[in-house]
Write a protein that holds these residues in place. Sequence first.
Motif, PDB file in Angstrom:
ATOM      1  N   PHE A 104       0.816  -1.211   0.000  1.00  0.00           N
ATOM      2  CA  PHE A 104       0.000   0.000   0.000  1.00  0.00           C
ATOM      3  C   PHE A 104       0.850   1.261   0.000  1.00  0.00           C
ATOM      4  O   PHE A 104       0.434   2.289  -0.542  1.00  0.00           O
ATOM      5  CB  PHE A 104      -0.956  -0.011   1.189  1.00  0.00           C
ATOM      6  N   LYS A 105       2.022   1.195   0.590  1.00  0.00           N
ATOM      7  CA  LYS A 105       2.873   2.387   0.550  1.00  0.00           C
ATOM      8  C   LYS A 105       3.311   2.678  -0.876  1.00  0.00           C
ATOM      9  O   LYS A 105       3.351   3.836  -1.308  1.00  0.00           O
ATOM     10  CB  LYS A 105       4.083   2.220   1.457  1.00  0.00           C
ATOM     11  N   THR A 108       0.126   3.971  -2.816  1.00  0.00           N
ATOM     12  CA  THR A 108      -0.249   5.360  -2.511  1.00  0.00           C
ATOM     13  C   THR A 108       0.894   6.329  -2.707  1.00  0.00           C
ATOM     14  O   THR A 108       0.699   7.547  -2.650  1.00  0.00           O
ATOM     15  CB  THR A 108      -0.724   5.471  -1.052  1.00  0.00           C
TER      16      THR A 108
END
Length: 488
Positions: A104-105, A108
Motif C-alpha cells: 500500500f505504501k 499510494t
Amino acid sequence: MAAIPVEAFYLTPGATGSLQQQIRAMVTQGILAGRFRPGARMPSSRGLAGHLGVSRITVTLAYSDLVSSDYLTSAGRSGYFVSGTAPLAPEFPASAPPAEAIDFKGLTGGRFSSVVRVERPDDWDRYPWPFIYGQADPTLFDHQNWRQCALRALGKRDFAALTSDYYERDDPLLLQELVRSILPRRGIAAREEEVLLTLGAQNALWIAAMALLGPGRRAVVENPGYPAWRAIVAATGAEAVPVDVDALGLPVEGLAGDVVFTTPSHQCPTNATMPVERRVALLEAAERQGFVIVEDDYEFEMSFLKPVAPALKSLDRGGRVIYAGSFSKSVFPGLRLGYLVGPPGFIAEARSLRGLMLKHPPGHIQRTMAYFLGLGHYDALVNRMKNAYRRRRQVMAEAIATEGLEVAGQGGFGGSSFWMRAGAGVDTEELALRLRADGVLIEPGRAFFAGAGPRNYYRLAYSSIAPQRIAEGVARIARALAPGAARR
C-alpha cells in the motif's frame, strides 16, 4: 446456570471514570465479549463490594443502572442475572489476520505517511518539563462552565441540535455567535452565508486548498512555516513555492502564485507579526497579480503584550482573502472546531466539498460552543489564559537570558512560544532525544523548513508548563547545549 465468580472482576489501577462507571464497564464488556452468558447469575452486591474493596451502594447503583439498560435483570431476593435480551456482539469464527499482499505504501506513493511532522510523545504530560506547543493546561480551563454548557446542549430543548443531520448546514446559534462576537474583534464584518464551520483550522486549510488548487497551480508557503501546508498543497497536485520569511513575516516582493498561505498575526513558527503597511502591500499585490490569500489566524486571541493588529481579512476590499480561524488554542485542541470566512461563492463551494467528507462538525460540540460563547465564559477563559501566558512568557524570557540561550523569534504581541536557535553545529533532533531522557521536551525545528533546511532551530512553548518549572527546564536545556555535553 452457574454464577459468575467475583474473581472475574478487578479494578484496573489508573482507570478513568468513577468506581460505579468502572463496574458497569466490566459487566458490559464481559457480556459483549461473550464471557457472561444470558441467564448467568451475577455476584451478590455485598460479595462483589467486598472483593473490589468498594462500598456496597456503589455496586448496587451500578447494577441498577445496568438493569435500566437491559444488560441485567433483577429477581428480587434471588439477585441479579444477565438479561436474556442483553446486547450481544456478533459471533464469527476465529481467523488469523490476512497477510498484507498489497504494497500500500507503493500504491499510494507514501505521500501522506512520509510527511515530516513535529514529533511529540503521547505521554507528554508525564514529563516534568514539557515545552511543547498547543496543549491545554487543565489548571487554566473552565471545567465547571464548560460542563454546564455541555449538559445544557444535551437537554431536551436542544434535542434537534444534538441529533439532527444538518446535511451541509451548520448550527445557526454558533454561526450567530461567530458573526456577532468573534469575527468583529478581528475587524471582520461577515454574514452567516460567508462562514463555514470545520473540524479545526487544519481541516479548514485543507478544504481551502482543495477548493482553490489543483495540478498546474502554484501555492506560496512561508519558510519556515506550518509543516502541514506543504503536504496539503502536494495532495492537491499543485506546486508549493517556499518563500523565506523575515523579521516582519512574509515578504511581498517577488510573490508569484495562484494562492498565498500566510500567518500574518503570529507567523508560525517565528511569531513575527506582519505590520499593517505590509498587509496593505500584500493585498495590493493580490489585486495586481490576481492571487488569493489564505490567512491562517490560529493564535490571534493570545495577543497580550500589545493590541492585536487587524486581520488581513478586515482590510480586504476585493474579496481575495480566505480567513481560517480556530478554537483549538483558546479553548482546547481536542475540540477540533474551526471556521472559514470568505465570499459567498467560495463558501458555497467549500461547503459542498465538506459535505463529501463529513457533512458538518458534531451538533453537540457546535451547540456547546455556542452556549460557552453566548454566556461569556469564553471571554473569561481567554482573559485568564492571557494573564497566565504573560507571566509564563516573562519567566521564560528571564530564564533564557540568564542561561545565555539565543532567541531567533519571539514576536511582539504575545503568543505561546519562543523560536530558538542553537549553535551552527547542533542537531536539535538529537538534542531533543537527549533532553527527553532528562525529562525535558522541546520541538526540533527541522519540520518547519522546506527541503533540507537548517537543523539547529527549535521551539519552546509555555502553554503546558507551570511557571515554577520553567527556569529549571531552561537550565537543563542550557546544560545540554554546553560544549562537550553530548559526550558526557
